[in-house]
Design a protein around this motif. Structure first.
Motif, PDB file in Angstrom:
ATOM      1  N   GLN A  49       0.685  -1.035   0.115  1.00 37.00           N
ATOM      2  CA  GLN A  49       0.395   0.211  -0.641  1.00 37.00           C
ATOM      3  C   GLN A  49       0.875   0.969  -0.013  1.00 37.00           C
ATOM      4  O   GLN A  49       0.991   2.337  -0.488  1.00 37.00           O
ATOM      5  CB  GLN A  49      -1.534   0.149   1.067  1.00 37.00           C
ATOM      6  CG  GLN A  49      -1.908   1.362   1.454  1.00 37.00           C
ATOM      7  CD  GLN A  49      -3.333   0.957   2.020  1.00 37.00           C
ATOM      8  OE1 GLN A  49      -3.116   0.150   3.006  1.00 37.00           O
ATOM      9  NE2 GLN A  49      -3.839   1.784   2.553  1.00 37.00           N
ATOM     10  N   GLU A  53       1.391   4.231  -2.723  1.00 35.19           N
ATOM     11  CA  GLU A  53       0.344   5.940  -2.852  1.00 35.19           C
ATOM     12  C   GLU A  53       1.788   6.325  -3.104  1.00 35.19           C
ATOM     13  O   GLU A  53       1.792   7.119  -3.747  1.00 35.19           O
ATOM     14  CB  GLU A  53       0.903   5.914  -1.163  1.00 35.19           C
ATOM     15  CG  GLU A  53      -0.832   5.018  -0.932  1.00 35.19           C
ATOM     16  CD  GLU A  53      -0.596   5.424   1.170  1.00 35.19           C
ATOM     17  OE1 GLU A  53      -1.139   5.188   1.471  1.00 35.19           O
ATOM     18  OE2 GLU A  53       0.552   5.962   1.548  1.00 35.19           O
ATOM     19  N   ASP A  66      -6.090  -7.573  -5.724  1.00 30.91           N
ATOM     20  CA  ASP A  66      -5.797  -6.751  -4.012  1.00 30.91           C
ATOM     21  C   ASP A  66      -7.743  -8.310  -4.339  1.00 30.91           C
ATOM     22  O   ASP A  66      -7.941  -8.631  -4.122  1.00 30.91           O
ATOM     23  CB  ASP A  66      -7.578  -5.762  -4.162  1.00 30.91           C
ATOM     24  CG  ASP A  66      -7.818  -5.518  -2.759  1.00 30.91           C
ATOM     25  OD1 ASP A  66      -6.916  -6.325  -1.470  1.00 30.91           O
ATOM     26  OD2 ASP A  66      -9.020  -4.742  -2.190  1.00 30.91           O
ATOM     27  N   LEU A  71      -7.030  -4.124   0.849  1.00 28.13           N
ATOM     28  CA  LEU A  71      -6.165  -3.004  -0.160  1.00 28.13           C
ATOM     29  C   LEU A  71      -6.927  -1.763  -0.946  1.00 28.13           C
ATOM     30  O   LEU A  71      -6.464  -0.877  -0.908  1.00 28.13           O
ATOM     31  CB  LEU A  71      -5.411  -3.175  -1.278  1.00 28.13           C
ATOM     32  CG  LEU A  71      -3.911  -2.687  -1.725  1.00 28.13           C
ATOM     33  CD1 LEU A  71      -3.311  -2.186  -0.737  1.00 28.13           C
ATOM     34  CD2 LEU A  71      -3.485  -3.771  -3.477  1.00 28.13           C
ATOM     35  N   ILE A  74      -6.848   1.919  -0.037  1.00 27.36           N
ATOM     36  CA  ILE A  74      -5.952   2.847  -0.210  1.00 27.36           C
ATOM     37  C   ILE A  74      -6.780   4.024  -1.587  1.00 27.36           C
ATOM     38  O   ILE A  74      -5.979   5.659  -1.285  1.00 27.36           O
ATOM     39  CB  ILE A  74      -5.853   1.863  -1.612  1.00 27.36           C
ATOM     40  CG1 ILE A  74      -3.805   3.667  -1.456  1.00 27.36           C
ATOM     41  CG2 ILE A  74      -5.551   1.518  -3.043  1.00 27.36           C
ATOM     42  CD1 ILE A  74      -2.543   2.408  -2.276  1.00 27.36           C
ATOM     43  N   SER A  75      -8.070   3.923  -1.611  1.00 28.96           N
ATOM     44  CA  SER A  75      -9.015   4.799  -2.242  1.00 28.96           C
ATOM     45  C   SER A  75      -9.750   6.152  -1.274  1.00 28.96           C
ATOM     46  O   SER A  75     -10.281   6.718  -1.805  1.00 28.96           O
ATOM     47  CB  SER A  75     -10.572   4.059  -3.638  1.00 28.96           C
ATOM     48  OG  SER A  75     -10.625   3.477  -2.001  1.00 28.96           O
ATOM     49  N   GLU A 100      -6.793  10.994  -0.082  1.00 29.41           N
ATOM     50  CA  GLU A 100      -7.104   9.266  -0.985  1.00 29.41           C
ATOM     51  C   GLU A 100      -6.611   9.005  -2.039  1.00 29.41           C
ATOM     52  O   GLU A 100      -6.139  10.581  -2.615  1.00 29.41           O
ATOM     53  CB  GLU A 100      -8.859   9.745  -1.021  1.00 29.41           C
ATOM     54  CG  GLU A 100      -9.188  10.982  -1.443  1.00 29.41           C
ATOM     55  CD  GLU A 100     -10.636  11.468  -1.413  1.00 29.41           C
ATOM     56  OE1 GLU A 100     -11.392  10.697  -0.671  1.00 29.41           O
ATOM     57  OE2 GLU A 100     -11.304  12.205  -2.921  1.00 29.41           O
ATOM     58  N   PHE A 101      -6.886   8.301  -2.788  1.00 24.51           N
ATOM     59  CA  PHE A 101      -5.450   8.151  -3.974  1.00 24.51           C
ATOM     60  C   PHE A 101      -6.698   7.863  -5.495  1.00 24.51           C
ATOM     61  O   PHE A 101      -7.456   7.078  -4.613  1.00 24.51           O
ATOM     62  CB  PHE A 101      -4.742   6.878  -3.338  1.00 24.51           C
ATOM     63  CG  PHE A 101      -3.739   7.517  -3.180  1.00 24.51           C
ATOM     64  CD1 PHE A 101      -2.702   8.172  -3.448  1.00 24.51           C
ATOM     65  CD2 PHE A 101      -3.395   7.263  -1.683  1.00 24.51           C
ATOM     66  CE1 PHE A 101      -1.178   8.444  -2.849  1.00 24.51           C
ATOM     67  CE2 PHE A 101      -2.278   7.957  -0.575  1.00 24.51           C
ATOM     68  CZ  PHE A 101      -1.959   8.683  -1.743  1.00 24.51           C
ATOM     69  N   PRO A 391       0.648   4.436   6.282  1.00 25.15           N
ATOM     70  CA  PRO A 391      -0.066   4.381   5.020  1.00 25.15           C
ATOM     71  C   PRO A 391      -0.691   6.011   5.268  1.00 25.15           C
ATOM     72  O   PRO A 391      -1.386   6.286   6.354  1.00 25.15           O
ATOM     73  CB  PRO A 391      -1.460   3.438   4.764  1.00 25.15           C
ATOM     74  CG  PRO A 391      -1.326   2.650   5.114  1.00 25.15           C
ATOM     75  CD  PRO A 391      -0.438   3.077   6.564  1.00 25.15           C
ATOM     76  N   SER A 393      -3.047   6.127   3.017  1.00 26.11           N
ATOM     77  CA  SER A 393      -4.687   5.998   2.803  1.00 26.11           C
ATOM     78  C   SER A 393      -5.770   5.545   4.081  1.00 26.11           C
ATOM     79  O   SER A 393      -4.193   4.828   5.101  1.00 26.11           O
ATOM     80  CB  SER A 393      -5.442   5.719   1.435  1.00 26.11           C
ATOM     81  OG  SER A 393      -3.863   4.657   1.704  1.00 26.11           O
TER      82      SER A 393
END
Ligand SMILES: Nc1ncnc2c1ncn2[C@@H]1O[C@H](COP(=O)(O)OP(=O)(O)OP(=O)(O)O)[C@@H](O)[C@H]1O
Ligand SMILES: [Mg+2]
Length: 507
Positions: A49, A53, A66, A71, A74-75, A100-101, A391, A393
């Protein structure tokens, strides 16, 4: 805190466990591949993760699977949980910012993301044979089937095209054997039955059009971040062969479609291969050789491949040797095989006089790892005992509702949702069969007019069969010719692409 040239991984520790220095992955060596290993629950997914990122922030698109759904977080924006904030302090990540990605969700079954499809032609005989676990003899027949499709201008898009072609081949087995070598009805029948199993496992969704466009997994956002394609793989993992074959196919597609780029200051795409052992488990040597070759060559196309697996012994040595950036989480060492794995993992690092690598591997805490990234001139750095950064996220899965929203807003929304079923082998062969039937009926009419002795099913005995069968052949020939004409340039696409497919053809 976007660093232009490197990704912050975490902080290495001195022997007394105090802070030593920041550990980083140099983006210019991001295409020299990598490896993330460790027993379950040791922090592999979180390491994946934070790497994803980092690449995204550096403008590098990422593709990852995922496996457990964890995972997907990550959003979403991360939250300041105590243990995360504490970890940020330990690694001197200051300020610890949440983010947020840009994520695009994909799903071979089209449920938890945009459907991903490939055509049978694109997949090629080698990967298909692997997917279907065919014997060598059956694989031979599969190769012949692809040749016939090429020669006769039959497009193979979905499973029903392949079924239709195989049925046709079974009918012509004698004729084809004379031309191409052994094509037996039983071996064709066995392949047909395997195809049915594949269909029941839901693979029918995966084969067809619109096929995935590579450009759609290489997107960047307007603010310059790389899109992170997350493949929902929880259901897919129930069919490990499909999972492994799909990712191999994707890798070979990337290899085929991307131009040579030489050394770049950052990769064009980074590909995370979780549960990588599935790739190599009882894979035939020829396939392992191809994978090794693709991994070696794809580097110069600017693609970095990162294998994630529990045990470094899962990866063939030749492939392992090419994985430059390494994150080794804790391994257990109870059984002899586990002890062997620990020694192997330890031996691959450039030793650090401060500690014994093998001992350290068994003592690492969760979210701690032995890290060695490529440094100047692409040489592996001395291994460091490293606390991995937390992380930015969210840690853990998103809700179905959150997922739906992201899917609806995705840049590829609507593009892959509807299956397009254009004319291909199935339709063409059906039409041909009908034409042949019509011609036969016509011939029969003519014959019965000319001969008083025709009895259905006894033509040859009565001596009128020859004329009719030659007549039928002519009609069939004409049909093939018209097919070749009408398919025209798309025949080129029917020729198997991908190094994994094309090399197999040359075998
Ligand atoms: N870098 C980190 N910072 C903070 N916490 C972490 C970190 N890495 C791991 N953790 C903690 O450890 C837990 C397990 O980590 P993770 O899910 O990455 O393990 P894993 O190796 O992927 O396990 P599995 O093999 O079961 O998938 C995380 O949910 C998190 O709570
Ligand atoms: Mg995990």
């Amino acid at each position: 805190m976007v660093d232009e040239t490197s990704i912050f991984i975490g902080a290495s520790r001195k022997p007394d466990d105090s802070y030593q220095r920041a550990e980083e992955l140099l983006l210019r060596y991001g295409n020299r591949h990598g490896l993330v290993t460790g027993a379950t629950g040791t922090g592999k997914t979180v390491s994946l993760q934070i790497l994803a990122e980092g690449f995204s922030n550096a403008g590098v698109p990422v593709f990852c699977a995922d496996i457990k759904g964890d995972l997907s977080g990550i959003s979403m924006m991360g939250e300041a949980k105590d243990f995360l904030v504490k970890r940020a302090e330990q690694v001197k990540l200051d300020p610890y910012q949440f983010q947020e990605f840009p994520v695009i969700f994909w799903d071979l079954f089209g449920e938890q993301g945009h459907p991903i499809r490939a055509t049978i032609s694109e997949m090629g005989p080698l990967l298909l044979s692997r997917l279907m676990n065919l014997t060598e003899a059956q694989e031979g027949v599969m190769n012949i089937a692809f040749r016939i499709a090429d020669e006769e201008g039959l497009l193979l898009l979905d499973l029903k095209d392949l079924q239709a072609l195989l049925a046709n081949i079974a009918e012509r087995a004698d004729e084809l054997s004379a031309r191409y070598g052994n094509v037996t009805k039983p071996s064709v029948g066995a392949i047909q039955r395997t195809l049915l199993v594949l269909e029941q496992q839901g693979a029918a969704n995966f084969f067809g059009e619109p096929a995935l466009r590579i450009a759609d997994i290489m997107r960047t956002t307007r603010d310059g971040r790389g899109a992170i394609s997350v493949l929902a793989a929880d259901k897919l993992m129930m069919n490990p062969r499909l999972y492994a074959t799909f990712l191999l196919w994707l890798m070979s597609e990337l290899f085929e479609e991307l131009p040579e780029v030489g050394d770049l200051d950052k990769p064009k795409l980074v590909f995370f291969f979780d549960e990588a052992h599935l790739l190599f488990e009882d894979a035939p040597k020829v396939l392992i050789d191809r994978v090794e070759q693709v991994v070696r060559l794809i580097r110069s196309k600017g693609v970095g491949v990162y294998f994630v697996t529990q045990n470094p012994l899962d990866i063939p040595e030749k492939v392992l040797a090419q994985l430059g950036n390494r994150v080794q989480h804790a391994l257990r060492a109870y059984t002899p095989r586990e002890q062997q794995a620990v020694r192997t993992a330890a031996d691959t690092f450039r030793p650090n006089p401060d500690f014994d690598c093998a001992t350290a591997i068994t003592q690492l805490a969760t979210g701690e790892a032995l890290v060695s990234m490529l440094e100047d001139k692409g040489v592996p750095a001395m291994v460091q005992r490293t606390l991995i950064r937390p992380p930015s996220s969210r840690l853990g899965p998103i809700t179905p509702d959150e997922r739906r929203k992201i899917i609806a807003q995705s840049p590829v929304a609507g593009q892959y949702d509807q299956v397009v079923d254009r004319e291909s082998a199935f339709e063409i062969l059906q039409k041909k069969a009908k034409e042949a039937q019509d011609a036969e009926a016509q011939a029969q009419q003519q014959n019965s007019g000319g001969s008083r002795w025709t009895i259905p099913g006894f033509d040859d005995v009565l001596g009128t069969g020859n004329r009719r069968s030659s007549n039928r052949q002519t009609v069939a020939e004409a049909a093939i010719k018209s097919v070749v004409r009408s398919v025209g340039s798309s025949v080129g696409r029917a020729i198997v692409r991908g190094i994994l497919g094309s090399l197999a053809r040359g075998r």
